[in-house]
Scaffold this motif. Sequence first.
Motif, short mmCIF file in Angstrom:
data_model
loop_
_atom_site.label_atom_id
_atom_site.label_comp_id
_atom_site.label_asym_id
_atom_site.label_seq_id
_atom_site.Cartn_x
_atom_site.Cartn_y
_atom_site.Cartn_z
N MET A 1 0.84 -1.20 0.00
CA MET A 1 0.00 0.00 0.00
C MET A 1 0.88 1.25 0.00
N HIS A 2 0.55 2.18 -0.88
CA HIS A 2 1.31 3.42 -0.94
C HIS A 2 0.56 4.52 -0.18
N VAL A 3 1.29 5.26 0.62
CA VAL A 3 0.69 6.37 1.36
C VAL A 3 1.33 7.68 0.91
N LEU A 5 2.07 11.49 1.57
CA LEU A 5 2.11 12.28 2.80
C LEU A 5 2.30 13.77 2.57
N SER B 17 2.31 8.13 10.76
CA SER B 17 1.36 7.86 9.68
C SER B 17 1.11 6.36 9.53
N ASN B 21 -2.40 4.31 9.75
CA ASN B 21 -2.90 3.49 8.64
C ASN B 21 -2.84 1.98 8.94
N LEU B 23 -0.31 -0.03 9.40
CA LEU B 23 0.66 -0.75 8.57
C LEU B 23 1.79 -1.29 9.46
N GLY B 112 3.92 0.73 2.40
CA GLY B 112 3.84 -0.12 3.58
C GLY B 112 3.04 -1.37 3.32
#
Lengths: 214, 118
Positions: A1-3, A5, B17, B21, B23, B112
Amino acid sequence: MHVDLHHDVWALNNSEGDSNRQWLDKHGIRAVNIMGSPGAGKTTLLEYLLPVLQKDFRIGVIEGDVATSRDAQRIAALGVAVIQLETQGVCHLDGRMVRSGLEALESLQLNLLFIENVGNLVCPADFFLGEHRRLAVLSTVEGADKVVKYPTLFRRVDALAVTKTDLLPYTEFDMGQVSHDFQELGANRPIFTLSKGKGIDALAVWFEALLRNG
Amino acid sequence: MHEAGLIASVLQIVDESRQDNHLKWVKTVELQVGVMNGALPDALTFAFDAMRSSYAWLDDAAVLRIEMVPVHLQCLECHFEGPARDLMCPDCHSVLTRLVHGEEFAVVGYDGEDEEIL
């Protein structure tokens, strides 16, 4: 999963400085961050400047050093309130360290605070302490090339004090070059030339204007 | 410089973060670093590699990606706007300029995983 920011790292580093600034403004204190190499003459500049400003202002000094309280002793000898911050190896002051100094000075009802940073031309430039103005100190014996070699610091200051000008005849220091290079990094900023106490009055006038005009 | 301190701040931002999330692991961290910061990419990578073992959530093979951002100026005199070498306007040589890009230091994002990688 890409976050995603897009989080500014400087904002985190500077948040302590922002809170110091609010504290200073609430207490009616103007603060000046003084930066320069070890041996540039930052403490000596204060030794000549403080007696001139002491007549009109309630002054405090925060001294940042890697080790010893020698600078604080020199300032205390002038009868000026001083707090020594020993960084124990750290190469710059940060907002958190300065906050502890501010709290120690709170009861004195100061209106002008000088923060003498750790002697270093690199790291201190990146840390906002809450100050209203920044003054760089450069001595003639360090060489005229320092302005272009350490542009980050010299770009992020409001004025430059060139010290030890009595030694000009014995150095290759080119004042015209320094003036040109400093101007190139940011226009309309004053340069003060100092030799021990000589020239200190012009610098004192600049600080007085800072206090009056905000 | 103090690249280690900057990387510690980066990892603090990512960690907060990551927890928000849910992760468990982080595999890549992406930074945008303006060239006017004086923070060297090699030194940032060195600090990242040296510090990774202190962060249990950082994958052993985690990678730091750094995008360097060149200087982009706006001239207040001739109204030039565009890339430059330093803070001087390349067109009219004025120093009355505003730095639009080149001083940023930001965590752009990260990748992640919410489960242990097999």
